[in-house]
Write a protein that holds these residues in place. Structure first.
Motif, PDB file in Angstrom:
ATOM      1  N   PRO A 177      -8.577   1.143 -11.585  1.00 12.96           N
ATOM      2  CA  PRO A 177      -9.691   1.212 -11.218  1.00 12.96           C
ATOM      3  C   PRO A 177     -10.253  -0.293 -10.146  1.00 12.96           C
ATOM      4  O   PRO A 177      -9.732  -1.173 -10.637  1.00 12.96           O
ATOM      5  N   PRO A 178     -10.301  -0.303  -8.491  1.00 11.01           N
ATOM      6  CA  PRO A 178     -10.341  -1.041  -8.162  1.00 11.01           C
ATOM      7  C   PRO A 178     -11.770  -2.308  -8.679  1.00 11.01           C
ATOM      8  O   PRO A 178     -11.987  -3.265  -8.335  1.00 11.01           O
ATOM      9  N   VAL A 179     -12.993  -1.300  -8.622  1.00  7.05           N
ATOM     10  CA  VAL A 179     -14.060  -1.668  -9.083  1.00  7.05           C
ATOM     11  C   VAL A 179     -14.000  -0.952 -11.233  1.00  7.05           C
ATOM     12  O   VAL A 179     -14.108   0.551 -11.004  1.00  7.05           O
ATOM     13  N   THR A 180     -14.590  -1.304 -12.785  1.00  5.78           N
ATOM     14  CA  THR A 180     -14.938  -0.832 -12.959  1.00  5.78           C
ATOM     15  C   THR A 180     -16.126  -0.428 -13.775  1.00  5.78           C
ATOM     16  O   THR A 180     -16.234   0.720 -14.109  1.00  5.78           O
ATOM     17  N   ASN A 181     -17.164  -1.404 -13.247  1.00  6.16           N
ATOM     18  CA  ASN A 181     -18.457  -1.365 -12.966  1.00  6.16           C
ATOM     19  C   ASN A 181     -19.343  -0.901 -12.072  1.00  6.16           C
ATOM     20  O   ASN A 181     -19.546  -1.217 -11.121  1.00  6.16           O
ATOM     21  N   LEU A 182     -19.105   0.265 -12.383  1.00  9.77           N
ATOM     22  CA  LEU A 182     -19.767   0.788 -10.599  1.00  9.77           C
ATOM     23  C   LEU A 182     -21.643   1.322 -10.436  1.00  9.77           C
ATOM     24  O   LEU A 182     -22.021   1.819 -11.992  1.00  9.77           O
ATOM     25  N   GLN A 183     -21.467   1.090  -9.976  1.00 12.22           N
ATOM     26  CA  GLN A 183     -23.422   1.283  -9.591  1.00 12.22           C
ATOM     27  C   GLN A 183     -23.764   2.974  -8.500  1.00 12.22           C
ATOM     28  O   GLN A 183     -24.844   3.108  -9.294  1.00 12.22           O
ATOM     29  N   GLY A 184     -22.657   3.196  -8.249  1.00 13.60           N
ATOM     30  CA  GLY A 184     -22.681   4.870  -8.024  1.00 13.60           C
ATOM     31  C   GLY A 184     -23.258   4.790  -5.924  1.00 13.60           C
ATOM     32  O   GLY A 184     -23.954   5.483  -5.548  1.00 13.60           O
ATOM     33  N   GLU A 185     -23.079   3.784  -4.978  1.00 14.47           N
ATOM     34  CA  GLU A 185     -23.175   3.426  -3.583  1.00 14.47           C
ATOM     35  C   GLU A 185     -22.237   4.628  -3.163  1.00 14.47           C
ATOM     36  O   GLU A 185     -20.715   4.392  -3.315  1.00 14.47           O
ATOM     37  N   PHE A 186     -22.453   5.404  -2.420  1.00 18.27           N
ATOM     38  CA  PHE A 186     -21.529   6.127  -1.777  1.00 18.27           C
ATOM     39  C   PHE A 186     -21.753   6.390   0.062  1.00 18.27           C
ATOM     40  O   PHE A 186     -23.160   6.740   0.517  1.00 18.27           O
ATOM     41  N   GLU A 187     -20.602   6.073   0.754  1.00 17.89           N
ATOM     42  CA  GLU A 187     -20.852   6.480   1.945  1.00 17.89           C
ATOM     43  C   GLU A 187     -20.142   7.003   3.056  1.00 17.89           C
ATOM     44  O   GLU A 187     -18.980   7.274   2.879  1.00 17.89           O
ATOM     45  N   PHE A 188     -20.154   7.994   3.441  1.00 21.44           N
ATOM     46  CA  PHE A 188     -19.345   8.749   4.253  1.00 21.44           C
ATOM     47  C   PHE A 188     -19.464   8.512   6.083  1.00 21.44           C
ATOM     48  O   PHE A 188     -20.569   8.151   6.238  1.00 21.44           O
ATOM     49  N   ARG A 189     -19.054   7.921   6.604  1.00 23.51           N
ATOM     50  CA  ARG A 189     -18.239   7.611   7.118  1.00 23.51           C
ATOM     51  C   ARG A 189     -16.909   8.658   8.955  1.00 23.51           C
ATOM     52  O   ARG A 189     -16.284   8.971   8.329  1.00 23.51           O
ATOM     53  N   ASP A 190     -17.807   9.761   9.477  1.00 29.06           N
ATOM     54  CA  ASP A 190     -17.615  10.541   9.854  1.00 29.06           C
ATOM     55  C   ASP A 190     -16.000  11.458   9.401  1.00 29.06           C
ATOM     56  O   ASP A 190     -15.152  11.777   9.612  1.00 29.06           O
ATOM     57  N   VAL A 191     -16.176  11.805   8.485  1.00 33.98           N
ATOM     58  CA  VAL A 191     -15.683  12.153   6.836  1.00 33.98           C
ATOM     59  C   VAL A 191     -15.503  14.016   7.698  1.00 33.98           C
ATOM     60  O   VAL A 191     -16.710  14.557   8.238  1.00 33.98           O
ATOM     61  N   SER A 192     -14.157  14.182   8.076  1.00 37.28           N
ATOM     62  CA  SER A 192     -13.690  15.791   8.721  1.00 37.28           C
ATOM     63  C   SER A 192     -12.721  15.940   6.882  1.00 37.28           C
ATOM     64  O   SER A 192     -11.959  15.586   6.858  1.00 37.28           O
ATOM     65  N   PHE A 193     -12.191  17.125   7.225  1.00 37.56           N
ATOM     66  CA  PHE A 193     -12.154  17.723   6.551  1.00 37.56           C
ATOM     67  C   PHE A 193     -11.690  19.527   6.465  1.00 37.56           C
ATOM     68  O   PHE A 193     -11.884  20.514   7.127  1.00 37.56           O
ATOM     69  N   ALA A 194     -10.304  19.666   6.230  1.00 39.44           N
ATOM     70  CA  ALA A 194      -9.389  21.054   6.605  1.00 39.44           C
ATOM     71  C   ALA A 194      -8.266  21.944   5.530  1.00 39.44           C
ATOM     72  O   ALA A 194      -7.171  20.360   4.686  1.00 39.44           O
ATOM     73  N   TYR A 195      -8.505  22.902   4.949  1.00 38.36           N
ATOM     74  CA  TYR A 195      -7.869  23.509   3.798  1.00 38.36           C
ATOM     75  C   TYR A 195      -6.724  23.415   4.400  1.00 38.36           C
ATOM     76  O   TYR A 195      -6.742  22.972   5.416  1.00 38.36           O
ATOM     77  N   HIS A 196      -5.726  23.491   3.537  1.00 41.14           N
ATOM     78  CA  HIS A 196      -4.229  23.599   3.635  1.00 41.14           C
ATOM     79  C   HIS A 196      -3.832  24.929   5.173  1.00 41.14           C
ATOM     80  O   HIS A 196      -2.706  24.969   5.494  1.00 41.14           O
ATOM     81  N   ASN A 197      -4.430  26.118   5.485  1.00 43.99           N
ATOM     82  CA  ASN A 197      -4.646  27.333   6.133  1.00 43.99           C
ATOM     83  C   ASN A 197      -5.145  26.411   7.413  1.00 43.99           C
ATOM     84  O   ASN A 197      -4.875  27.340   8.333  1.00 43.99           O
ATOM     85  N   GLY A 198      -5.099  25.198   7.645  1.00 53.90           N
ATOM     86  CA  GLY A 198      -5.773  24.637   9.173  1.00 53.90           C
ATOM     87  C   GLY A 198      -7.138  24.504   9.044  1.00 53.90           C
ATOM     88  O   GLY A 198      -7.293  23.925  10.242  1.00 53.90           O
TER      89      GLY A 198
END
Length: 465
Positions: free
Chosen positions: A350-371
């Protein structure tokens, strides 16, 4: 061909991907890796069994032509020797038949164990997306009924075909030695029987495949109904579930009936052909005795040998039709084996081993395999220690969004960062070790309470915990 193995405390799990083939017989041959010598020994013992079986009828010819018709001084001794010969041949035939059956059965059981071990291991390692679209009942069907069909193929059907071909070949050669024209007359209907068997084989394969699909649906319906029985009772939907199960059960019955009808038509047709062949052979043989071309002993030997020429061909037709079930089951299991396993990235750090837990979503889109796109340009951030609730109607994408965090699915576009590092740069195993999930409907394994609590720990847990 080499098969990779993974050794566990209880068994060795073979990598069965190299056994996948569009040709069912070739694929099953590859599946025999490691057991071909034992299976070859089973075929060898079948050969010896067939030879001793033929020897009994040749002994009948010898006894009739050289003992009964001759004025022997030591007739009692000759009779005793012939009797001992019969007993010895029968014992040898039975012994080698036992050895062949034993080795074939062992091979079939080993194949079943190998397939069950691999499929169970494979199911655990397939991606989340596969289990999202696969029905549990269908997977159970692959790991039970289809494996049993392959087991029967190795334990009974393949060796049965070998036994039949050996009996036919050896006994046909014996009849050739008695009388060439009589031997050729004894096999005139065999091409018709084989053609009929191939005709039914093709249609049986299709019918069995459809029947197995319907049985998978039936199993899935039963599994879902039993799993959700509390919901069914809470909403008084027993009648609805009963009608749903009855509909699937009826469909399974219809396809099963079609398969049985094919077997029902096959047997009378082949029985008529082989019965006609038997009568023709015995009639021609009797005429040859009357004309003096063969002796009475030869005729008696032929009367026994023709049974092991006609009967095996009749059985061969049956086995050709039955092997269709093994072929279909192999192809159904192969489709599961061909599914690519999920790469958890155990070799990656992993690039970081000591996680702090800060998440950031930027313009995230997601589609399943059926489109179907379920998330559209989602943007927000979560600070360490912050509590966030996702609100929305059913199907709005709450679960889909949460499934992106442990990388059950990868987002289609946009960016998700964890402590400033792109989420895709973290290996899946690392994320899943550090992200805890509480299911909406908790599931308890059939184990102790302690084992259920410690299931995801991945280390020894004290009793106090």
């Amino acid at each position: 061909m080499s098969l990779k193995t993974t050794t566990t405390e209880y068994s060795t799990v073979f990598d069965l991907k190299p056994t996948i083939s569009r040709n069912g017989f070739l694929g099953l041959w590859k599946l025999l890796h490691g057991y071909r010598l034992k299976y070859g020994a089973a075929v060898l013992f079948l050969t010896l069994m067939a030879l001793f079986n033929t020897g009994k009828f040749l002994l009948v010819q010898l006894f009739t032509d050289n003992v009964l018709t001759q004025q022997l001084e030591n007739l009692t001794l000759a009779l005793a020797l012939v009797a001992f010969g019969f007993v010895g041949l029968a014992i040898c035939q039975g012994y080698f038949a036992f050895l062949s059956g034993k080795l074939a059965s062992e091979t079939g059981e080993r194949m079943a164990v190998r397939l069950r071990d691999y499929l169970f291991d494979h199911f655990q390692r397939l991606p989340f997306s596969f289990h999202d679209r696969a029905k549990t009942g269908e997977l159970i069907q692959r790991a039970t009924s289809d494996i049993e069909s392959i087991q029967r193929f190795f334990a009974e059907q393949a060796t049965g075909v070998g036994r039949i071909l050996l009996l036919f070949s050896i006994n046909f050669i014996a009849v050739l030695l008695i009388h060439v024209q009589l031997a050729l007359m004894s096999v005139v209907v065999i091409p018709l029987v084989v053609a009929t068997s191939i005709f039914f084989f093709r249609r049986t394969s299709i019918a069995f495949d459809k029947m197995q699909d319907e049985e998978s649906k039936l199993t899935a319906t039963l599994q879902e109904s039993l799993t959700g029985v509390r919901v069914v009772k809470a909403f008084s939907r027993q009648d609805f579930e009963e009608k749903k199960f009855e509909r699937d059960n009826r469909s399974r019955f219809v396809y099963g009936k079609r398969l049985l009808l094919m077997h029902t038509f096959f047997w009378p047709i082949t029985d008529i052909m082989t019965g006609f062949q038997m009568l023709l052979g015995l009639f021609v043989g009797a005429m040859l005795v009357m004309t003096g071309e063969i002796t009475v002993g030869m005729y008696l030997a032929y009367a026994g040998l023709i049974i092991y020429i006609i009967y095996p061909i009749r059985e061969l037709g049956r086995l050709i039709v039955q092997t269709a079930t093994g072929m279909v089951s192999y192809q159904r299991i192969s489709r599961i084996i061909a599914e690519e396993r999920e790469d958890l990235g155990f070799d990656a750090l992993p690039p970081v081993t000591n996680l702090q837990g800060e998440f950031e979503f930027r313009d995230v889109s997601f589609a399943y395999h059926n489109g179907e796109t379920v998330l559209h340009e989602i943007s927000f951030s979560v600070k360490p220690g912050q509590t966030v609730a996702l609100l929305g109607s059913t199907g709005s994408g709450k679960t889909s969004l949460v499934n992106l965090l442990p990388r059950f699915y990868d987002y289609t576009s946009g960016s998700i960062t964890l402590d400033g590092v792109e989420l895709r740069d973290y290996p899946r195993w690392f994320l899943r070790q550090h992200i805890g999930i509480v299911e909406q409907q908790p599931f308890l394994f059939s184990r102790t309470i302690r084992e259920n609590i410690a299931f995801g720990a991945g280390r020894d847990v004290t009793d106090e915990a």
